[in-house]
Design a protein around this motif. Structure first.
Motif, PDB file in Angstrom:
ATOM      1  N   GLN A   1      -3.572  -1.396  -8.223  1.00 33.42           N
ATOM      2  CA  GLN A   1      -4.375  -2.060  -7.199  1.00 33.42           C
ATOM      3  C   GLN A   1      -4.752  -3.479  -7.634  1.00 33.42           C
TER       4      GLN A   1
ATOM      5  N   TYR B   1      -1.832  -5.314  -6.476  1.00 35.62           N
ATOM      6  CA  TYR B   1      -1.859  -5.371  -5.019  1.00 35.62           C
ATOM      7  C   TYR B   1      -2.822  -6.458  -4.518  1.00 35.62           C
ATOM      8  N   HIS B   2      -4.033  -6.458  -5.072  1.00 34.71           N
ATOM      9  CA  HIS B   2      -5.042  -7.424  -4.613  1.00 34.71           C
ATOM     10  C   HIS B   2      -4.739  -8.831  -5.082  1.00 34.71           C
TER      11      HIS B   2
ATOM     12  N   VAL C   1      -4.021   3.818 -10.914  1.00 33.53           N
ATOM     13  CA  VAL C   1      -4.603   3.334  -9.653  1.00 33.53           C
ATOM     14  C   VAL C   1      -5.189   1.939  -9.855  1.00 33.53           C
ATOM     15  N   GLU C   2      -5.973   1.763 -10.915  1.00 28.44           N
ATOM     16  CA  GLU C   2      -6.612   0.468 -11.135  1.00 28.44           C
ATOM     17  C   GLU C   2      -5.589  -0.629 -11.442  1.00 28.44           C
TER      18      GLU C   2
ATOM     19  N   SER D   1       0.829  -1.200   0.000  1.00 24.95           N
ATOM     20  CA  SER D   1       0.000   0.000   0.000  1.00 24.95           C
ATOM     21  C   SER D   1       0.872   1.261   0.000  1.00 24.95           C
ATOM     22  N   GLU D   2       1.946   1.229   0.790  1.00 22.25           N
ATOM     23  CA  GLU D   2       2.851   2.385   0.890  1.00 22.25           C
ATOM     24  C   GLU D   2       3.538   2.649  -0.453  1.00 22.25           C
TER      25      GLU D   2
ATOM     26  N   GLU E   1       2.207  11.943 -10.127  1.00 21.21           N
ATOM     27  CA  GLU E   1       1.478  13.214 -10.160  1.00 21.21           C
ATOM     28  C   GLU E   1       2.429  14.397 -10.320  1.00 21.21           C
TER      29      GLU E   1
ATOM     30  N   PHE F   1      -3.735   8.901 -14.105  1.00 20.83           N
ATOM     31  CA  PHE F   1      -3.858   8.619 -12.677  1.00 20.83           C
ATOM     32  C   PHE F   1      -4.881   7.525 -12.421  1.00 20.83           C
ATOM     33  N   ASN F   2      -6.040   7.661 -13.042  1.00 15.15           N
ATOM     34  CA  ASN F   2      -7.099   6.657 -12.860  1.00 15.15           C
ATOM     35  C   ASN F   2      -6.669   5.267 -13.298  1.00 15.15           C
TER      36      ASN F   2
ATOM     37  N   LEU G   1       2.097   6.861  -6.904  1.00 20.31           N
ATOM     38  CA  LEU G   1       1.070   7.794  -7.370  1.00 20.31           C
ATOM     39  C   LEU G   1       1.532   9.235  -7.180  1.00 20.31           C
TER      40      LEU G   1
ATOM     41  N   LEU H   1       2.356   1.960  -3.397  1.00 20.94           N
ATOM     42  CA  LEU H   1       1.383   2.562  -4.308  1.00 20.94           C
ATOM     43  C   LEU H   1       1.230   4.057  -4.030  1.00 20.94           C
ATOM     44  N   SER H   2       1.172   4.418  -2.753  1.00 23.79           N
ATOM     45  CA  SER H   2       1.059   5.841  -2.405  1.00 23.79           C
ATOM     46  C   SER H   2       2.223   6.627  -2.986  1.00 23.79           C
TER      47      SER H   2
END
Lengths: 124, 185
Positions: B62, B65-66, B58-59, B26-27, B37, B54-55, B33, B29-30
């Motif tokens: 993630q 990630y999942h 993210v997908e 998670s970190e 940006e 960006f959109n 991103l 990904l932050s």
């Protein structure tokens, strides 16, 4: 009934649910686990439904949201749909020429039986 | 011994802005991103391009990630770490951005995933919009909150067909590559 206030973060939106009938979700909603984040929001709406105000104004001012949040946002709207004894309106804000965000609002509008107002702003 | 200068030149040649191989947290990904940006800000990209990239990013990230939790791996810690790691790369070429991801998956899931992507690729813009709405409204939400909207959203936002491939790793595992193109606006 208490207000629900959640401060926004890089991945989660600011939430201000006021017992006077004004609900706001603002910012970014891109958490990996959105179910966890949205649970208190659904619970709050459930409690609010016990004695709602005559008018309930919902303001959605999202800059970004991920698909995992999109389901949860739908759940929020579905929960609002179940409220009785109050006139609910949803104001869906989007930045000018953000067609994807406008389209997302229209998708919800097509699914949910609550009046939606699409509001274009220069900047969210 | 790996030639890091060769690697650098290769990345430079391919206009790679950022690439990573390893465990997706998670970190991470932050940070990614945030980096992207400010990078797009530096490059003076239009608001439209920034939003789309960006959109999609993210997908895609993630998804990686999942996906880590999707299969149980038996083996030594090294083997587990290897199969649980993924790779991604973001490049900016003449007129478009590319987001490329790669991860291991059980070969038995290849047909299902192929079906899903083939279906999405068969739709035009309007059909994709309707499909998104029907999955949003009727689709079951997974415990992680996914619910199968990720690929549909990526295709919708990018406005391009999803480019993908599978490589066989061994009897059990395959490697899935996804390439998403986003036109600069």
């Amino acid at each position: 009934m208490d207000n629900l206030t959640i401060e926004g973060s890089a991945k989660t939106p600011t939430v201000e649910f006021k017992a006077e009938g004004k609900l706001l979700i603002k910012g970014r909603s891109i958490p990996e686990n959105s179910i966890e984040f949205y649970k208190p929001l659904l619970d709050w709406i459930g409690n609010y439904g016990g004695a709602p105000k005559g008018d309930t104004e919902v303001n959605i001012q999202l800059e970004y949201f991920n698909t995992s949040s999109s389901k949860c946002i739908l759940d929020v709207f579905k929960k609002l749909e179940t409220l009785s004894g109050t006139n609910v309106t949803i104001n869906w804000y989007y930045e000018e020429d953000d067609e994807d965000m406008l389209e997302a609002g229209e998708d919800y509008q097509a699914i949910i039986d609550i009046p939606f107002k699409m509001i274009e702003v220069e900047e969210l | 011994m790996i030639d890091i200068f060769e690697l650098y030149k290769n990345m430079e040649r391919n206009n790679i802005i950022l690439s990573f191989k390893g465990a997706i947290t998670s970190e991470l990904l932050s940070s990614v991103l945030q980096i992207m940006e400010s990078k797009m800000d530096d490059l003076d990209e239009s608001l439209k391009t920034r939003r789309k990239v960006f959109n999609v990013l993210v997908e895609c990230l993630q998804n990686l990630y999942h996906h880590i939790d999707d299969f149980k791996i038996e083996g030594s810690p090294e083997e587990v770490a290897k199969l649980k790691s993924a790779v991604f790369m973001i490049s900016r070429n003449e007129g478009y951005y590319n987001v490329v991801t790669g991860n291991f998956l059980l070969s038995e899931n290849v047909p299902k995933l192929t079906d899903r992507i083939t279906t999405i690729n068969s739709f035009d813009r309007e059909e994709l919009k309707e499909y998104y709405k029907s999955v949003l409204n009727n689709g079951e939400m997974s415990a992680k909150g996914g619910g199968g909207l990720g690929f549909i959203d990526i295709a919708k936002k990018s406005g391009e067909k999803l480019d993908y491939s599978f490589s066989t790793v061994d009897d059990t595992y395959s490697f899935f590559t996804l390439i998403v193109k986003i036109e600069q606006q």
